[in-house]
Enzyme design. Structure first.
Site: not given
Ligand SMILES: [Zn+2]
Length: 262
Positions: A73, A124, A128, A224
């Site tokens: 991510d 995504h 964010h 991540h």
């Molecule tokens: Zn994220």
């Protein structure tokens, strides 16, 4: 509802390593203000708990022990995504990347490199935000803008969406589906974004993966390679952890991209 809230709070304490920082903060709140916590706990469970389907269905992992999906991510990250791509290529493994539209727009060549290596690219959001606290029109804008940027770069439709922090409301998941995307959560996560020790990340994820295996489930693993705060963030521990997980499981498990599951 109170029953759900209480059991959710208990599970939060037992398994908070699966949670995003937002949900962990709410768990602390549950301990200090019981009445508010019970009401808020129900909302938090539905909006943030990764396995909750109360606010709508999302893909997590099927009952296929032995299958692992590595998902990354918050990228792309100019410093660390290329190293991660080398590690994956060295193991001949494909992964799923949930990219931020804003980062992708800054690094189109890197996005193309991810796609050309055969990895699956998901949305995504653009920037964010916590979409559980964002208006429906802004949610649509966040998702649409990101998909358009990714599709423009790769030439392929984006079919998967993971909400930032796992935070959702029914309209967030509905919007994703209306844009042709399957919402995705996870069942194996640790706080790799703040953990300097590769060994700890690997140890925690290994424990979760092995427990899922004993329960007859595949693992949808989050790491991540980027950060929504800084697109040059140091993700050395996360990238090294991915390498160690590949070494540990590649002979006994099958690594898949999320399109293998639905
Ligand atoms: Zn994220």
């Amino acid at each position: 509802m109170a029953h759900v809230c209480l059991s959710a709070a208990r599970r939060c304490k037992l398994e908070d390593s699966m949670l995003s920082p937002l949900a962990t903060g709410i768990t602390v709140g549950l301990g200090t203000t019981a009445a508010l916590g019970l009401a808020y706990g129900g909302f938090a469970y539905a909006a943030l708990w990764p396995s909750s389907q109360i606010f709508g269905e999302a893909l997590i992992a099927p009952p296929r022990p032995g299958e692992l999906a590595l998902t990354f991510d918050d990228g792309p990250n100019l410093a660390w995504t290329p190293r991660l791509l080398d590690t994956l290529a060295g193991n001949n493994v494909r992964a799923t990347f949930f990219l931020l539209g804003s980062h992708a727009k800054s690094e189109p060549a890197l996005v193309r490199q991810i796609a050309e290596a055969g990895h699956l690219i998901g949305n995504h959001s653009w920037s964010h935000l916590n979409l559980a606290l964002t208006s429906a029109s802004r949610v649509r804008e966040e998702l649409t803008r990101s998909s358009q940027a990714l599709e423009q770069i790769t030439g392929a439709p984006v079919k998967y969406f993971r909400p930032p922090f796992g935070a959702r409301r029914p309209y967030v998941l509905r919007t994703a589906r209306s844009l042709g995307m399957i919402p995705v959560l996870w069942n194996a996560m640790t706080s790799d974004w703040s953990e300097p020790s590769t060994e700890k990340i690997v140890e925690r994820l290994t424990r979760v993966i092995d427990r899922l295996q004993r329960r007859g489930r595949a693992a949808n693993i989050v790491l991540h390679d980027g950060s929504h705060r800084d697109n040059f963030a140091n993700r050395s521990p996360s990238v090294a952890a991915a390498g160690q997980l590949l070494a540990r499981y590649k002979d006994t498990h099958r690594f898949v991209t999320l399109d293998a599951w639905g």
